[in-house]
Design a protein around this motif. Structure first.
Motif, mmCIF file in Angstrom:
data_model
loop_
_atom_site.group_PDB
_atom_site.id
_atom_site.type_symbol
_atom_site.label_atom_id
_atom_site.label_comp_id
_atom_site.label_asym_id
_atom_site.label_seq_id
_atom_site.Cartn_x
_atom_site.Cartn_y
_atom_site.Cartn_z
ATOM 1 N N GLU A 6 -28.433 19.370 -11.086
ATOM 2 C CA GLU A 6 -29.429 18.306 -11.024
ATOM 3 C C GLU A 6 -28.792 16.951 -11.271
ATOM 4 N N ASN A 7 -27.931 16.863 -12.305
ATOM 5 C CA ASN A 7 -27.257 15.603 -12.592
ATOM 6 C C ASN A 7 -26.434 15.128 -11.405
ATOM 7 N N ARG A 8 -25.709 16.050 -10.770
ATOM 8 C CA ARG A 8 -24.870 15.657 -9.642
ATOM 9 C C ARG A 8 -25.717 15.123 -8.495
ATOM 10 N N GLY A 9 -26.863 15.776 -8.233
ATOM 11 C CA GLY A 9 -27.739 15.296 -7.173
ATOM 12 C C GLY A 9 -28.281 13.911 -7.469
ATOM 13 N N ILE A 10 -28.689 13.673 -8.721
ATOM 14 C CA ILE A 10 -29.217 12.359 -9.101
ATOM 15 C C ILE A 10 -28.110 11.308 -9.035
ATOM 16 N N GLU A 11 -26.901 11.660 -9.457
ATOM 17 C CA GLU A 11 -25.787 10.712 -9.383
ATOM 18 C C GLU A 11 -25.521 10.283 -7.944
ATOM 19 N N ASN A 12 -25.564 11.224 -7.025
ATOM 20 C CA ASN A 12 -25.328 10.893 -5.618
ATOM 21 C C ASN A 12 -26.428 9.981 -5.074
ATOM 22 N N GLY A 24 -22.011 -0.557 -8.402
ATOM 23 C CA GLY A 24 -21.170 0.619 -8.298
ATOM 24 C C GLY A 24 -21.886 1.908 -8.630
ATOM 25 N N ALA A 25 -21.192 3.022 -8.459
ATOM 26 C CA ALA A 25 -21.740 4.351 -8.715
ATOM 27 C C ALA A 25 -22.110 4.507 -10.188
ATOM 28 N N PRO A 26 -23.118 5.337 -10.482
ATOM 29 C CA PRO A 26 -23.558 5.514 -11.871
ATOM 30 C C PRO A 26 -22.541 6.273 -12.709
ATOM 31 N N GLN A 27 -22.518 5.943 -13.986
ATOM 32 C CA GLN A 27 -21.659 6.627 -14.954
ATOM 33 C C GLN A 27 -22.483 6.979 -16.181
ATOM 34 N N ALA A 28 -22.019 8.006 -16.895
ATOM 35 C CA ALA A 28 -22.654 8.421 -18.162
ATOM 36 C C ALA A 28 -24.149 8.688 -17.980
ATOM 37 N N ILE A 98 -33.500 11.828 -3.848
ATOM 38 C CA ILE A 98 -33.820 12.208 -5.235
ATOM 39 C C ILE A 98 -35.265 11.879 -5.586
ATOM 40 N N GLY A 99 -36.128 11.838 -4.574
ATOM 41 C CA GLY A 99 -37.541 11.709 -4.839
ATOM 42 C C GLY A 99 -38.039 10.285 -4.899
ATOM 43 N N SER A 100 -39.106 10.108 -5.663
ATOM 44 C CA SER A 100 -39.810 8.840 -5.751
ATOM 45 C C SER A 100 -39.523 8.172 -7.089
ATOM 46 N N GLY A 101 -39.212 6.869 -7.064
ATOM 47 C CA GLY A 101 -38.955 6.178 -8.314
ATOM 48 C C GLY A 101 -38.287 4.840 -8.096
ATOM 49 N N PHE A 102 -37.777 4.270 -9.178
ATOM 50 C CA PHE A 102 -37.087 2.981 -9.098
ATOM 51 C C PHE A 102 -36.160 2.839 -10.301
ATOM 52 N N VAL A 103 -35.249 1.859 -10.192
ATOM 53 C CA VAL A 103 -34.253 1.607 -11.237
ATOM 54 C C VAL A 103 -34.570 0.274 -11.906
ATOM 55 N N MET A 104 -34.514 0.264 -13.241
ATOM 56 C CA MET A 104 -34.760 -0.947 -14.023
ATOM 57 C C MET A 104 -33.529 -1.266 -14.870
ATOM 58 N N ARG A 105 -33.351 -2.548 -15.151
ATOM 59 C CA ARG A 105 -32.317 -2.930 -16.093
ATOM 60 C C ARG A 105 -32.751 -2.500 -17.494
ATOM 61 N N ALA A 106 -31.876 -1.846 -18.239
ATOM 62 C CA ALA A 106 -32.222 -1.359 -19.576
ATOM 63 C C ALA A 106 -32.496 -2.518 -20.524
ATOM 64 N N LEU A 107 -33.489 -2.325 -21.379
ATOM 65 C CA LEU A 107 -33.849 -3.319 -22.389
ATOM 66 C C LEU A 107 -33.410 -2.860 -23.768
ATOM 67 N N PRO A 108 -33.184 -3.791 -24.687
ATOM 68 C CA PRO A 108 -32.850 -3.389 -26.064
ATOM 69 C C PRO A 108 -34.066 -2.828 -26.774
ATOM 70 N N GLY A 109 -33.819 -2.146 -27.869
ATOM 71 C CA GLY A 109 -34.915 -1.653 -28.680
ATOM 72 C C GLY A 109 -35.132 -0.161 -28.536
#
Length: 447
Positions: A6-12, A24-28, A98-109
Motif C-alpha cells: 500500500e505504501n509503495r502504491g501511494i508513494e508512486n 520531488g518524490a515523497p519521502q518518509a 491512488i483514489g480521491s483526495g488532495f495534498v496540503m502543506r503540513a501545519l505546526p501543532g
C-alpha cells in the motif's frame, strides 16, 4: 514495520501528483492515526512536510454531496480569507492511481485533544477558536463553489429519521431525540457557511494557540448555531466534562468571544436544538460505521469499534433531554450474565486473555499498527464487559410509539428504565466516558 505494498502504491501516486507542482518524490511516508472517515498520510518532499488526505476507497465517496475537488476549493477560499486552514498544494487525479483526495502543506501543532486540553492557556485557545468560527461564518457564497448544499432544517430531521429506520428503527432513546427535534424545529435564519465538523480532533494547536482547522468534508450553508454547538458536544470534550465550550471554558466566554470577533448574537434555544440534533446525527453515524465494515467499504477495525460509541450518544441524549423527561430515581440493580466464572472459559475470559497477550507485543509495533493494536484491545474490553452487563437497548415497538406521539416523554415511566439501560450499556462500551460518572450521580446518587 517494513514497507508495505500500500505504501509503495501511494508513494508512486504522490510522486505523480507532486511532479505536477514541480515538487520531488515523497519521502518518509507514514500514515497518521485517527480519522473516522478519511485517511491521512504525512510525507516530505524537497525538505518540506505535507499531508495527503484521501478516501479509503472510491466507493466510500458515493452518495456524498460533493467530492474532494470541492472540499479543496473551500479550504483554499477559507485560507485566503484568514481562517487557520491549511494550504492545498495539489489535488489527486485518476491517473495518479491512488483514489480521491488532495495534498496540503503540513501545519505546526497537535490534533491530540488531551494534549490540547493540557495546554497552559485554554482561555486564549477558546477565544481564537471562537474568532476562527466567526471568520468561517463570514465567508460569502461568491467566494465558494456553487455546489455547496444549504441545509433545510426540516429535511435534515427527516433525513435523520430515514437513517433511523434504515438502522432498524429500534432504539427508543434515539427515537426520543428525533421526536423532540420534530416538535421543536426552529424557524429558518439567514444561512452562513458551516464547517460542519469543528471540534477537538479536527483542530491543530501549539503553545495555547490555534494553528489549523482540518476535515472540511461536511461543509454546508446553514444555521451558525449548528457549528457553535457541535464542538461543545460531550463526546468531543473528552475528559473535560466540566468545561462545556469545546472542553476549553464556559459557554458564556465562548459566546462572548464569538460575538466580539464579529459573530452574530448567540440564541441559547437554537444552540440547544443543534446540540440535540448533532447528538442524534452522531449516534446514527456511529451505527453506520458497522454497516461500512459489513459491506466491505472499509474493513478497518476502527469502524466496528466506533459503532459501539452509540452508547455515548444515547446517554448524552438523555442528559440533554432530561428537563423534558419524566423525572425518576434509577435503581442500582442491573441485569447480569449468570454463572460467569465456572466451567470452561467464557467469552469474557477469552477476550481478556487475548487482550493481555496483545499487550505483550505492543512495544514491537509502531505508527498506525500500534494505534490499531490499542483499538483491538479496546474492542476486546468491550466484549469482556458486555458479556457481564446485559443492558436492554432495542425496542422497536417503543421507538415507534415515541415517534408517533402515542407515548409522552414527560409522563412515560419507561424513561427511568432507559436511564438504567444507558448507564449499563455505556459502562460496558466506554466505562471511562466522563459523562457516565456525571449521569450516574444525577440519576442514582452513586459516586
Amino acid at each position: 514495520m517494513g514497507e508495505t505494498q500500500e505504501n509503495r502504491g501511494i508513494e508512486n501516486g504522490l510522486a505523480s501528483a507532486m511532479a505536477r507542482v514541480g515538487m520531488g518524490a515523497p519521502q518518509a511516508l507514514h500514515r497518521l492515526t485517527g480519522g473516522a472517515t478519511m485517511e491521512s498520510w504525512r510525507f516530505s518532499s524537497d525538505g518540506e512536510d505535507f499531508v495527503l488526505r484521501r478516501a479509503p476507497s472510491l466507493e466510500f465517496m458515493a452518495g456524498r454531496p460533493f467530492g474532494h475537488d470541492v472540499e479543496a476549493a473551500v479550504i483554499r477560499a477559507a485560507h485566503g480569507k484568514g481562517v487557520t486552514a491549511p494550504e492545498v498544494v495539489v489535488e489527486l487525479v485518476p491517473d495518479d492511481g491512488i483514489g480521491s483526495g488532495f495534498v496540503m502543506r503540513a501545519l505546526p501543532g497537535t490534533p491530540d485533544p488531551r494534549a490540547i486540553l493540557a495546554m497552559e492557556d485554554p482561555d486564549q485557545l477558546l477565544r481564537e477558536v471562537a474568532a476562527d468560527l466567526a471568520r468561517i461564518h463570514s465567508l460569502k457564497p461568491a467566494d465558494l463553489p456553487d455546489v455547496i448544499p444549504t441545509m433545510d432544517y426540516a429535511e435534515g430531521v427527516a433525513g435523520l429519521r430515514e437513517q433511523f429506520e434504515e438502522a432498524g428503527g429500534d432504539r427508543p432513546i434515539i427515537a426520543l431525540g428525533l421526536k423532540w427535534l420534530m416538535d421543536n424545529l426552529p424557524v429558518p435564519v439567514e444561512p452562513v457557511l458551516n464547517h460542519g465538523d469543528y471540534r477537538l480532533g479536527n483542530i491543530l494547536c501549539k503553545d495555547s494557540h490555534l494553528t489549523g482547522v482540518l476535515d472540511w468534508e461536511l461543509v454546508h450553508f446553514g444555521d451558525r448555531h449548528e457549528d457553535l454547538a457541535f464542538g461543545c458536544m460531550a463526546v468531543w470534550r473528552f475528559s473535560r466534562y466540566d468545561r462545556p465550550a469545546l472542553g476549553l471554558g464556559s459557554l458564556e466566554d465562548y459566546f462572548a468571544a464569538y460575538e466580539a470577533a464579529g459573530g452574530a448574537p448567540v440564541d441559547r434555544e437554537r444552540f440547544r436544538f443543534w446540540s440535540i440534533y448533532r447528538t442524534v446525527w452522531w449516534a446514527l453515524g456511529c451505527i453506520r460505521m458497522a454497516d461500512f465494515w459489513r459491506r466491505g467499504e472499509d474493513r478497518m477495525l476502527e469502524r466496528v469499534v466506533i459503532s459501539r460509541r452509540t452508547s455515548e450518544n444515547e446517554l448524552d441524549l438523555l442528559m440533554l433531554l432530561d428537563d423534558d423527561l419524566l423525572p425518576g430515581i434509577v435503581t442500582k440493580e442491573r441485569l447480569l450474565a449468570e454463572e460467569l466464572d465456572r466451567g470452561e472459559a467464557n467469552d469474557a475470559e477469552i477476550a481478556e486473555a487475548v487482550s493481555e497477550w496483545l499487550a505483550t507485543i505492543k512495544d514491537q509495533m509502531e505508527g498506525h499498527d500500534r494505534f490499531q493494536l490499542a483499538v483491538a484491545r479496546n474492542a476486546l474490553g468491550m466484549l469482556a464487559r458486555g458479556y457481564r452487563i446485559l443492558p436492554r437497548s432495542t425496542d422497536p415497538e417503543l421507538a415507534r410509539d415515541y415517534l408517533a406521539g402515542r407515548r409522552d416523554m414527560t409522563s412515560d415511566p419507561t424513561i427511568t428504565r432507559f436511564r438504567r439501560d444507558a448507564l449499563d450499556k455505556l459502562e460496558a462500551d466506554v466505562p471511562k466516558y466522563p459523562a457516565l460518572a456525571v449521569a450516574r450521580q444525577k440519576w442514582t446518587g452513586e459516586d
